[in-house]
Design an enzyme around this catalytic site. Structure first.
Site, mmCIF file in Angstrom:
data_model
loop_
_atom_site.group_PDB
_atom_site.id
_atom_site.type_symbol
_atom_site.label_atom_id
_atom_site.label_comp_id
_atom_site.label_asym_id
_atom_site.label_seq_id
_atom_site.Cartn_x
_atom_site.Cartn_y
_atom_site.Cartn_z
ATOM 1 N N ASN A 10 0.858 -1.192 0.000
ATOM 2 C CA ASN A 10 0.000 0.000 0.000
ATOM 3 C C ASN A 10 0.892 1.240 0.000
ATOM 4 O OD1 ASN A 10 -1.876 1.989 0.446
ATOM 5 N ND2 ASN A 10 -2.415 1.347 2.523
ATOM 6 N N LYS A 12 0.012 4.217 -0.267
ATOM 7 C CA LYS A 12 -0.685 5.381 0.298
ATOM 8 C C LYS A 12 -0.469 6.605 -0.614
ATOM 9 C CE LYS A 12 -0.040 3.324 4.798
ATOM 10 N NZ LYS A 12 -0.248 3.450 6.214
ATOM 11 N N HIS A 95 -9.814 0.431 4.551
ATOM 12 C CA HIS A 95 -8.535 0.665 5.247
ATOM 13 C C HIS A 95 -8.799 1.614 6.421
ATOM 14 C CE1 HIS A 95 -4.491 2.084 6.107
ATOM 15 N NE2 HIS A 95 -4.059 0.995 5.488
ATOM 16 N N GLU A 163 -5.645 -5.562 10.376
ATOM 17 C CA GLU A 163 -4.712 -4.458 10.565
ATOM 18 C C GLU A 163 -5.074 -3.727 11.860
ATOM 19 O OE1 GLU A 163 -2.610 -3.200 6.799
ATOM 20 O OE2 GLU A 163 -4.483 -2.091 6.817
ATOM 21 N N GLY A 169 1.792 2.006 10.838
ATOM 22 C CA GLY A 169 2.683 3.154 10.722
ATOM 23 C C GLY A 169 3.319 3.581 12.033
ATOM 24 N N SER A 209 3.075 -2.274 10.469
ATOM 25 C CA SER A 209 4.519 -2.167 10.709
ATOM 26 C C SER A 209 5.280 -3.456 10.387
ATOM 27 C CB SER A 209 4.774 -1.717 12.159
ATOM 28 O OG SER A 209 4.216 -0.442 12.384
HETATM 29 C C1 PEP Z 1 -1.066 -0.110 5.935
HETATM 30 O O1 PEP Z 1 -1.107 1.043 5.538
HETATM 31 O O2 PEP Z 1 -1.941 -0.904 5.586
HETATM 32 C C2 PEP Z 1 0.034 -0.504 6.813
HETATM 33 C C3 PEP Z 1 -0.014 -1.679 7.349
HETATM 34 O O3 PEP Z 1 1.038 0.418 7.009
HETATM 35 P P1 PEP Z 1 2.455 0.148 7.731
HETATM 36 O O4 PEP Z 1 3.026 -1.122 7.153
HETATM 37 O O5 PEP Z 1 3.284 1.344 7.408
HETATM 38 O O6 PEP Z 1 2.179 -0.011 9.193
#
Ligand code: PEP
Length: 247
Positions: A10, A12, A95, A163, A169, A209
């Site tokens: 992703n 973003k 999300h 998630e 993040g 993360s």
């Molecule tokens: C995400 O945006 O779905 C995500 C898991 O971000 P990160 O890996 O940066 O935590």
């Protein structure tokens, strides 16, 4: 039941066209030799470019969001047919950044997943609890509520991403035990909603993360079938390393 792993990247609201071209050239060179299905989720202006660069490879392209309606006066939104037209196979639905920053309800996420399916896209539905919900012991209730809503219109086929919002993040990755406990619970709820056989084939990704250092230990959990990766997917070498940890 063997489930082929799936890893999503992703991006973003990151990367420009030149970055995307270099990234796709790099990842395409490795595409024939990966132990997992992979899909990149660039932001809307990059979709057609990324889909074209990845065309004919085993790596797919997906949108980060879609509007539930096919067309209309919805400034700033993207429809399912537009995603398909740009070359997308997948789309993220629900999300946590959409749920939080754009006030998306469970019901809207379900409409989006259903619209995705109707337009021939594979919805990757994201669910997960906040830190406050976990601390108050509501994690499973939140997951059940989100799952129940996402499946109300019976969108199928799709994959799910667990998630936890507190892990996205933040660098605070869920421990393998916490991830497995949530994934097992999600699979049980899925079995109640869709039947044991369908639940056993559904890929449930972990996101929050994930990086090349923690991916293998997470992937060793029996109900974890891959990853949805944010920050670490911005570097093709790190993204490839995460995909390879699913081998
Ligand atoms: C995400 O945006 O779905 C995500 C898991 O971000 P990160 O890996 O940066 O935590």
């Amino acid at each position: 039941m063997t489930r082929r792993p799936l890893v999503g990247g992703n991006w973003k609201m990151h990367l420009l066209r030149a970055d995307a071209v270099a990234y796709c050239d790099r990842i395409r060179a490795e595409a024939g030799d990966l132990p997992a299905d992979a899909v990149l989720f660039p932001s809307a202006p990059l979709l057609a470019l990324v889909a074209r660069k990845l065309g004919g490879s085993s790596i797919a392209c997906g949108g980060q969001d879609l509007h539930p309606e096919e067309k209309g006066a919805h400034t700033g939104d993207v429809s399912g047919p537009q995603l398909v037209d740009a070359g997308c196979e997948w789309v993220l639905c629900g999300h946590s950044e959409r749920r939080q920053n754009h006030h998306e309800s469970d019901e809207l996420v379900e409409r989006k997943a259903l619209a995705a399916q109707q337009h021939g896209l594979k919805p990757l539905v994201c669910i997960g609890e906040t830190a406050a919900e976990r601390e108050s012991g509501a994690t499973f209730d939140v997951l059940d509520r989100q799952l129940d809503a996402a499946l109300a219109g019976r969108p199928e086929p799709f994959a799910l991403a667990y998630e936890p919002v507190w892990a996205i993040g933040t660098g605070a990755t869920a421990t393998p035990e916490i991830a497995q406990e949530a994934h097992a619970h999600i699979r049980e709820t899925l079995a109640d909603l869709t039947g044991a056989e369908a639940a056993s084939t559904k890929r449930i990704l972990y996101g929050g993360s994930v990086n090349p250092e923690n991916a293998a230990e997470l992937f060793a959990q029996p109900d974890l079938d891959g990853f949805l990766v944010g920050g670490a997917s911005l570097d093709p070498e790190r993204f490839l390393a995460i995909i390879r940890s699913c081998g």
